[in-house]
Scaffold this motif. Sequence first.
Motif, mmCIF file in Angstrom:
data_model
loop_
_atom_site.group_PDB
_atom_site.id
_atom_site.type_symbol
_atom_site.label_atom_id
_atom_site.label_comp_id
_atom_site.label_asym_id
_atom_site.label_seq_id
_atom_site.Cartn_x
_atom_site.Cartn_y
_atom_site.Cartn_z
ATOM 1 N N ASN A 139 28.162 30.650 46.522
ATOM 2 C CA ASN A 139 26.924 30.176 47.144
ATOM 3 C C ASN A 139 26.934 30.387 48.651
ATOM 4 O OD1 ASN A 139 24.317 29.094 47.086
ATOM 5 N ND2 ASN A 139 25.046 27.011 47.474
ATOM 6 N N ALA A 140 27.320 31.592 49.060
ATOM 7 C CA ALA A 140 27.353 31.934 50.487
ATOM 8 C C ALA A 140 26.005 32.467 50.942
ATOM 9 C CB ALA A 140 28.436 32.979 50.746
ATOM 10 N N ARG A 141 25.655 32.146 52.174
ATOM 11 C CA ARG A 141 24.387 32.596 52.750
ATOM 12 C C ARG A 141 24.573 33.556 53.913
ATOM 13 N NH1 ARG A 141 21.500 27.488 54.693
ATOM 14 N NH2 ARG A 141 20.057 29.068 55.476
ATOM 15 N N TRP A 142 25.810 33.664 54.410
ATOM 16 C CA TRP A 142 26.073 34.520 55.564
ATOM 17 C C TRP A 142 27.294 35.396 55.296
ATOM 18 C CZ3 TRP A 142 25.933 29.137 55.864
ATOM 19 C CH2 TRP A 142 24.767 28.584 56.394
ATOM 20 N N VAL A 143 27.240 36.653 55.746
ATOM 21 C CA VAL A 143 28.370 37.568 55.631
ATOM 22 C C VAL A 143 28.528 38.298 56.965
ATOM 23 C CG1 VAL A 143 28.183 37.859 53.133
ATOM 24 C CG2 VAL A 143 26.899 39.383 54.640
ATOM 25 N N THR A 144 29.771 38.509 57.375
ATOM 26 C CA THR A 144 30.052 39.122 58.667
ATOM 27 C C THR A 144 30.100 40.636 58.569
ATOM 28 O OG1 THR A 144 31.378 37.194 59.279
ATOM 29 C CG2 THR A 144 31.669 39.171 60.598
ATOM 30 N N VAL A 145 29.460 41.285 59.547
ATOM 31 C CA VAL A 145 29.509 42.749 59.656
ATOM 32 C C VAL A 145 29.913 43.120 61.085
ATOM 33 C CG1 VAL A 145 28.127 44.869 59.688
ATOM 34 C CG2 VAL A 145 27.825 43.219 57.837
ATOM 35 N N VAL A 146 30.882 44.011 61.194
ATOM 36 C CA VAL A 146 31.266 44.606 62.483
ATOM 37 C C VAL A 146 31.018 46.107 62.362
ATOM 38 C CG1 VAL A 146 33.138 44.996 64.120
ATOM 39 C CG2 VAL A 146 33.004 42.823 62.884
ATOM 40 N N PRO A 147 30.105 46.675 63.172
ATOM 41 C CA PRO A 147 29.710 48.077 62.972
ATOM 42 C C PRO A 147 30.810 49.102 63.212
ATOM 43 C CG PRO A 147 28.048 46.907 64.232
ATOM 44 C CD PRO A 147 29.239 46.005 64.164
ATOM 45 N N GLY A 148 31.900 48.704 63.865
ATOM 46 C CA GLY A 148 32.993 49.638 64.071
ATOM 47 C C GLY A 148 33.119 50.119 65.500
ATOM 48 N N ASP A 149 33.833 51.215 65.689
ATOM 49 C CA ASP A 149 34.139 51.724 67.022
ATOM 50 C C ASP A 149 33.036 52.638 67.553
ATOM 51 O OD1 ASP A 149 36.508 50.389 66.793
ATOM 52 O OD2 ASP A 149 37.756 52.181 66.552
ATOM 53 N N TYR A 150 33.135 52.914 68.863
ATOM 54 C CA TYR A 150 32.303 53.957 69.461
ATOM 55 C C TYR A 150 32.592 55.312 68.825
ATOM 56 C CZ TYR A 150 30.919 51.013 73.454
ATOM 57 O OH TYR A 150 30.389 50.040 74.247
ATOM 58 N N GLN A 151 31.565 56.139 68.742
ATOM 59 C CA GLN A 151 31.726 57.553 68.414
ATOM 60 C C GLN A 151 31.489 58.292 69.729
ATOM 61 O OE1 GLN A 151 32.626 58.700 65.399
ATOM 62 N NE2 GLN A 151 32.692 60.811 66.126
ATOM 63 N N ARG A 152 32.536 58.504 70.492
ATOM 64 C CA ARG A 152 32.382 58.829 71.911
ATOM 65 C C ARG A 152 31.882 60.246 72.180
ATOM 66 N NH1 ARG A 152 34.055 54.575 74.903
ATOM 67 N NH2 ARG A 152 35.455 53.075 73.899
ATOM 68 N N ASN A 153 31.769 61.073 71.171
ATOM 69 C CA ASN A 153 31.185 62.407 71.386
ATOM 70 C C ASN A 153 29.667 62.393 71.241
ATOM 71 O OD1 ASN A 153 31.284 61.967 68.606
ATOM 72 N ND2 ASN A 153 31.408 64.170 68.139
ATOM 73 N N LEU A 154 29.090 61.197 70.973
ATOM 74 C CA LEU A 154 27.639 61.069 70.840
ATOM 75 C C LEU A 154 27.087 60.205 71.972
ATOM 76 C CD1 LEU A 154 27.246 60.356 67.008
ATOM 77 C CD2 LEU A 154 26.897 62.533 68.201
ATOM 78 N N PRO A 155 25.850 60.481 72.429
ATOM 79 C CA PRO A 155 25.219 59.624 73.432
ATOM 80 C C PRO A 155 25.082 58.193 72.920
ATOM 81 C CG PRO A 155 23.997 61.674 73.178
ATOM 82 C CD PRO A 155 25.003 61.629 72.057
ATOM 83 N N LEU A 156 25.127 57.247 73.833
ATOM 84 C CA LEU A 156 25.091 55.839 73.453
ATOM 85 C C LEU A 156 23.828 55.490 72.672
ATOM 86 C CD1 LEU A 156 26.540 53.110 73.688
ATOM 87 C CD2 LEU A 156 25.337 52.730 75.847
ATOM 88 N N VAL A 158 22.061 57.407 70.732
ATOM 89 C CA VAL A 158 22.143 57.962 69.377
ATOM 90 C C VAL A 158 23.052 57.087 68.520
ATOM 91 C CG1 VAL A 158 22.951 59.940 68.015
ATOM 92 C CG2 VAL A 158 21.650 60.320 70.119
ATOM 93 N N GLN A 159 24.166 56.637 69.074
ATOM 94 C CA GLN A 159 25.054 55.740 68.340
ATOM 95 C C GLN A 159 24.334 54.452 67.951
ATOM 96 O OE1 GLN A 159 29.240 55.390 69.770
ATOM 97 N NE2 GLN A 159 28.498 56.582 71.520
ATOM 98 N N THR A 160 23.591 53.904 68.906
ATOM 99 C CA THR A 160 22.852 52.664 68.633
ATOM 100 C C THR A 160 21.844 52.879 67.510
ATOM 101 O OG1 THR A 160 23.100 51.974 70.944
ATOM 102 C CG2 THR A 160 21.388 50.880 69.648
ATOM 103 N N ALA A 161 21.124 53.999 67.554
ATOM 104 C CA ALA A 161 20.135 54.299 66.517
ATOM 105 C C ALA A 161 20.815 54.472 65.159
ATOM 106 C CB ALA A 161 19.360 55.561 66.887
ATOM 107 N N ASN A 162 21.975 55.098 65.136
ATOM 108 C CA ASN A 162 22.703 55.261 63.876
ATOM 109 C C ASN A 162 23.063 53.913 63.264
ATOM 110 O OD1 ASN A 162 22.657 58.067 64.046
ATOM 111 N ND2 ASN A 162 24.678 58.211 64.995
ATOM 112 N N ASP A 191 37.432 49.800 72.344
ATOM 113 C CA ASP A 191 36.930 50.842 71.452
ATOM 114 C C ASP A 191 35.797 50.343 70.564
ATOM 115 O OD1 ASP A 191 38.673 52.856 72.315
ATOM 116 O OD2 ASP A 191 40.256 52.146 70.974
ATOM 117 N N LEU A 192 35.663 49.042 70.413
ATOM 118 C CA LEU A 192 34.617 48.489 69.555
ATOM 119 C C LEU A 192 33.242 48.727 70.157
ATOM 120 C CD1 LEU A 192 36.431 45.190 68.637
ATOM 121 C CD2 LEU A 192 35.566 46.827 66.954
ATOM 122 N N PHE A 193 32.304 49.159 69.321
ATOM 123 C CA PHE A 193 30.952 49.442 69.815
ATOM 124 C C PHE A 193 30.223 48.160 70.208
ATOM 125 C CE2 PHE A 193 26.411 49.956 69.388
ATOM 126 C CZ PHE A 193 26.172 51.149 70.054
#
Length: 303
Positions: A139-156, A158-162, A191-193
Amino acid sequence: MKRSDFIKSGAALVGGAVLLGNDTMAKETYQHKDNVFKLDYAPHQGMFSASAGKNFVDEIKYMYDLGFRSIEDNGMPGRSVDEQNKIGETLAKLGMRMGVFVVPKGGNGANTLAAGKQEHVDIFLKGCRESVEVAKRVNARWVTVVPGDYQRNLPLGVQTANIIEALKRGAEIFEPHGITMVLEPLSDTPDLFLRYTDQTYEICKAVGSPSCKILYDAYHQQKNEGNLINLMNMCWSEIAYVQVGDNPGRKEPTTGEINYKNVFKWLKEKGYTGVVGMEHGMSKAGVEGEKALVNAYREVDNF
C-alpha cells in the motif's frame, strides 16, 4: 523474537536503567508508546533491531509502540513477495503508512535518463511497472526515482529534455494507480544530474503530472544549496515527500548544524501531513543509540 518478548525486554531495560540511576533517560525513551509525534517520521529497518530483533515485522510493531506511524524501505522491491505481503498486512493492521521505496534501476550511472537512449528508458519503465506491483502489496503511494548521471557529451538542455520525456512515460504508468514518483536531488557526487531543488521543480513542472513530484531531502540540500525553508517554500507546490538527516555526518537531528526544530515547525505550519523519512544513520550503536534516536526526535518534534 516474539513481540511480547521484546516489549518485555524493553521494560526490563527500563527497570535496569532505574536501578542504575538513569530513571530520567528511561522515562524519556520508553514511556511514549501512546504519544504519537506531531509529524509522521518514518524509520528504516535496523534502527531498533537491538530491542526488537532482526525480524522486520517485529521491528515495525516496536516502532509503532514508540509512537512512529510510518516506515521507509528503499530496498522493498528486493524482498520476497511473501515478505512484502506480511509487511503490508502488518502496516494495515496497525494503521501505519508505507513511505518510499526506490524504483528498481530507476536511473543510475549505468543507465542515465539524460542520455536519451531507448534501452535506458526501457530499463526505467520496466522498473516502474515492477514498482506498481510492489506498491500494491505494501500500500505504497510514493516511489523514489533518481534520473542518473550527466551525459556530458550532450548540451544541458538536451539532457534535461531527455529526462522530462522519460519521466512522462513513467508518470503514465503510475497515474492510474495513484502512485507518485518523487525525484530526489542528491549530493553524493557531482556526476549526478539532479542536484538542486529549483532544477527538480522545473522538471516536475515540465512533466506536468501529479505522479511526478519532488522528494526533498534536507540533508542533501543543506550540502548542495542551504537556505532550506526559503527554497522549500518557493518550490512547495511540487514537493510531495520529505526526508531528513543532519549535516555533517548524516545522523539523527541534533547531531549537526541543521535547526530541525524550526524546519519541522515550518512544515507543520505549512500543513504538511506527509511522511518525513528518517534517511540517515545513528550516532551511537545498540540500545544506547536507539534511545538517543528517539530522544532526538522527541526534542525536535517539541515545537
